[in-house]
Design an enzyme around this catalytic site. Structure first.
Site, PDB file in Angstrom:
ATOM      1  N   ASP A  78      11.736 -14.136 -20.950  1.00  0.00           N
ATOM      2  CA  ASP A  78      12.880 -13.771 -20.116  1.00  0.00           C
ATOM      3  C   ASP A  78      14.141 -13.807 -20.982  1.00  0.00           C
ATOM      4  OD1 ASP A  78      13.273 -16.499 -20.457  1.00  0.00           O
ATOM      5  OD2 ASP A  78      12.545 -17.004 -18.472  1.00  0.00           O
ATOM      6  N   ASP A  80      17.925 -15.180 -21.116  1.00  0.00           N
ATOM      7  CA  ASP A  80      18.938 -16.052 -20.520  1.00  0.00           C
ATOM      8  C   ASP A  80      20.276 -15.729 -21.148  1.00  0.00           C
ATOM      9  OD1 ASP A  80      17.246 -17.673 -18.837  1.00  0.00           O
ATOM     10  OD2 ASP A  80      16.419 -18.487 -20.688  1.00  0.00           O
ATOM     11  N   ASP A 174      18.107 -28.502 -25.390  1.00  0.00           N
ATOM     12  CA  ASP A 174      17.046 -29.435 -25.767  1.00  0.00           C
ATOM     13  C   ASP A 174      16.716 -29.401 -27.265  1.00  0.00           C
ATOM     14  OD1 ASP A 174      15.916 -26.918 -25.387  1.00  0.00           O
ATOM     15  OD2 ASP A 174      14.362 -27.570 -23.993  1.00  0.00           O
TER      16      ASP A 174
HETATM   17  P1  ATP Z   1      10.580 -19.762 -22.407  1.00  0.00           P
HETATM   18  O1  ATP Z   1      11.467 -19.013 -21.443  1.00  0.00           O
HETATM   19  O2  ATP Z   1       9.954 -18.942 -23.456  1.00  0.00           O
HETATM   20  O3  ATP Z   1       9.623 -20.685 -21.730  1.00  0.00           O
HETATM   21  P2  ATP Z   1      13.054 -21.069 -23.077  1.00  0.00           P
HETATM   22  O4  ATP Z   1      13.443 -21.869 -24.284  1.00  0.00           O
HETATM   23  O5  ATP Z   1      13.844 -19.838 -22.802  1.00  0.00           O
HETATM   24  O6  ATP Z   1      11.525 -20.757 -23.246  1.00  0.00           O
HETATM   25  P3  ATP Z   1      13.828 -21.864 -20.453  1.00  0.00           P
HETATM   26  O7  ATP Z   1      13.175 -22.855 -19.554  1.00  0.00           O
HETATM   27  O8  ATP Z   1      13.888 -20.442 -20.054  1.00  0.00           O
HETATM   28  O9  ATP Z   1      13.091 -22.031 -21.846  1.00  0.00           O
HETATM   29  O10 ATP Z   1      15.272 -22.419 -20.744  1.00  0.00           O
HETATM   30  C1  ATP Z   1      16.286 -21.644 -21.371  1.00  0.00           C
HETATM   31  C2  ATP Z   1      17.092 -22.523 -22.292  1.00  0.00           C
HETATM   32  O11 ATP Z   1      17.758 -23.546 -21.538  1.00  0.00           O
HETATM   33  C3  ATP Z   1      16.297 -23.307 -23.327  1.00  0.00           C
HETATM   34  O12 ATP Z   1      16.036 -22.515 -24.459  1.00  0.00           O
HETATM   35  C4  ATP Z   1      17.230 -24.444 -23.657  1.00  0.00           C
HETATM   36  O13 ATP Z   1      18.272 -24.044 -24.503  1.00  0.00           O
HETATM   37  C5  ATP Z   1      17.818 -24.753 -22.277  1.00  0.00           C
HETATM   38  N1  ATP Z   1      17.025 -25.782 -21.570  1.00  0.00           N
HETATM   39  C6  ATP Z   1      15.989 -25.559 -20.739  1.00  0.00           C
HETATM   40  N2  ATP Z   1      15.486 -26.709 -20.262  1.00  0.00           N
HETATM   41  C7  ATP Z   1      16.231 -27.688 -20.803  1.00  0.00           C
HETATM   42  C8  ATP Z   1      16.222 -29.101 -20.704  1.00  0.00           C
HETATM   43  N3  ATP Z   1      15.339 -29.733 -19.940  1.00  0.00           N
HETATM   44  N4  ATP Z   1      17.161 -29.803 -21.409  1.00  0.00           N
HETATM   45  C9  ATP Z   1      18.073 -29.155 -22.174  1.00  0.00           C
HETATM   46  N5  ATP Z   1      18.117 -27.839 -22.320  1.00  0.00           N
HETATM   47  C10 ATP Z   1      17.226 -27.099 -21.647  1.00  0.00           C
HETATM   48 MG    MG Z   2      13.672 -18.582 -21.158  1.00  0.00          MG
END
Ligand code: ATP
Ligand code: MG
Length: 480
Positions: A78, A80, A174
């Protein structure tokens, strides 16, 4: 001689320690020709949102998994977006396309047709790095927005709506590799926390003090595992060190969130590696305690094989772009505990059907103390299980009735993984159903009419001692 001296001195010079950026350092910026992300890699809806912000004079960046994945040449799940516009301003830019959601993290959803792009406002730090500059940095008017930031007595972050600068936003994310920003204004990549180096080194490094960050949100531990498995990264040693010790904090996470996280873990396309790592870091026991207990009592590796086979099949479906069903996953993970409970009920004199029903209830009731399982899925899990006993009774018009049931396919696939896991006595029934599905309607009737009624002795009671028998056979084989 000179060469030897040079060799010796170079031996004694300690290797240069890699410098890890700290809050306040200038970010590392990669210009457009220094990275591989091109606008043609981006989703059209994400680009529309980015340009919408640009036109209205706001900063807007892609952030998180999409930047990380694009840099690694992977397709993002996705997109963001993060901006300096506060939620109400996002609403002004995108009007009826925009819906504001969330209490813990206030976010905007911008809708383009069926696609929804998640837009967050830069979050501030609250405590820690940069706290001396808080007055200037929180919000553009120096005020807290919304319900601000709240940490409960256990150190958990229960609310995070303090807006800040992009730098603060980066430091509260994170992992360093998740804190990279793609700027739509000049197509640069901005790195405050050392994420680009960690991408090069292939490692997941938590930003800040790992223990504090895990206490704030224990889900970060399972995110570390998921990303490490998905990207083939290692977990950096300080990020890894407290994981086993702190794994039990996962018990405190809301069960609804845990259900979502479990799906992300096992529907990641690398479920087998995720599972191995969760076991390695003693996290699995807090997600599926009943299953973990059986795995630790495993005999001949058999129960474990079923879980592995289910995860392998899930991974392969995801790789082929096929749909995956949460109830199939939970049915597989909880099958062994359910069987064990069912055998106990049978031993106490219960009839097969009642034992199955009671065991399913017991196991589901226990499991939802760790991960919620929405009702519609618990109903499907029960059906998949009960169909394991109904599929062998396929003679005459029963076959067609079974085939027409909405859970037939999942139940059939489930039997397939049982066969793959070593329950060879099911091979014949499974192959029969495979052939049945390949036939046309007329052939199916004749095929089902030719099946003999199963003998009583072939009924589930025989199944009860299956594992015990297997282990005895194997033990006697190894003793020979
Ligand atoms: P994917 O979408 O491929 O699973 P992602 O890294 O984009 O991986 P998301 O859950 O979509 O994960 O979260 C988007 C972003 O928000 C993360 O890359 C991170 O920067 C931040 N984030 C998400 N969850 C947390 C958390 N629990 N603590 C701190 N930052 C977070
Ligand atoms: Mg994501």
């Amino acid at each position: 001689m000179r060469r030897i001296i040079r060799k010796i001195t170079s031996y004694f010079i300690p290797p240069k320690k890699p410098t890890v950026p700290v809050y306040g350092d200038e970010p590392l910026i990669l210009t457009r020709d220094e990275h591989n992300i091109s606008r043609s890699d981006l989703d059209k809806a994400a680009l529309d949102v980015l340009y919408g912000f640009k036109r209205s004079g706001h900063d807007a960046h892609l952030v998180g998994g999409c930047v990380r994945d694009l840099l690694l040449g992977l397709e993002p799940k996705d997109f963001d977006i993060v901006t300096d516009a506060e939620p109400d301003e996002v609403k002004q830019v995108f009007k009826q396309r925009c819906q504001l959601i969330g209490r813990r993290f206030r976010l905007a959803h911008v809708r383009f047709g069926r696609l929804v792009i998640e837009v967050a406002t830069f979050r501030g730090q609250g405590e820690g790095q940069g706290s001396t500059e808080r007055k200037d940095r929180f919000g553009r008017n120096g005020k807290f927005s919304g319900a601000a930031r709240e940490v409960d007595d256990a150190g958990r972050l229960v609310r995070d709506n303090v807006y800040g600068t992009m730098e603060e936003d980066a430091w509260r994310r994170d992992f360093t590799v998740n804190a990279l920003y793609y700027n739509i204004k000049d197509f640069t990549i901005v790195d405050y926390t050392g994420g680009l180096d960690d991408i090069d080194a292939g490692q997941m490094r938590l930003i800040g003090d790992p223990e504090t960050r895990y206490r704030e949100d224990p889900v970060r531990m399972i995110r570390a595992v998921r990303f490490a498995a998905k990207l083939g990264f290692k977990i950096e040693k300080y990020t890894e060190a407290p994981m086993v010790k702190m794994a039990s904090l996962l018990r405190d996470v809301s069960h609804a969130r845990m259900f979502e996280e479990v799906l992300k873990l096992f529907h990641s396309g690398v479920a087998v590696q995720v599972f191995e790592k969760l076991r390695h870091y003693h996290m699995f026991e807090h997600l599926f305690p009943l299953t973990d207990q059986i795995l630790s009592e495993e005999q001949d590796g058999f129960p474990r094989m079923l879980v592995i086979e289910a995860l392998k099949s899930t991974d392969s479906r995801i790789r082929q772009g096929k749909t995956v069903n949460p109830s199939f996953l939970f049915a597989a993970l909880l099958w062994e505990p359910m069987l064990q409970r069912k055998n106990e009920h049978l031993d106490s004199g219960m009839h097969h059907q009642d034992a199955l029903f009671a065991a399913a209830n017991d196991v589901i009731e226990q499991q939802i103390k760790c991960t919620a399982i929405p009702k519609r899925f618990t109903a499907q899990i029960r059906e998949i299980w009960s169909y394991q006993y109904r599929l062998p009774n396929r003679q005459g018009d029963r076959a067609q009735k079974l085939r027409e049931h909405p859970r037939f396919r999942a139940a059939y696939d489930f039997m397939g993984i049982r066969v793959a896991a070593g329950e060879t006595e099911l091979q014949e029934v499974f192959d029969w159903w495979t052939l049945y599905q390949e036939k046309d309607a007329v052939e199916q009737v004749a095929f089902a009419n030719a099946v003999e009624r199963p003998e009583r002795s072939k009924k589930p009671r025989k199944n009860r001692n299956f594992y015990r028998k297997r282990s005895q056979t194997n033990r006697s084989q190894t003793n020979e």
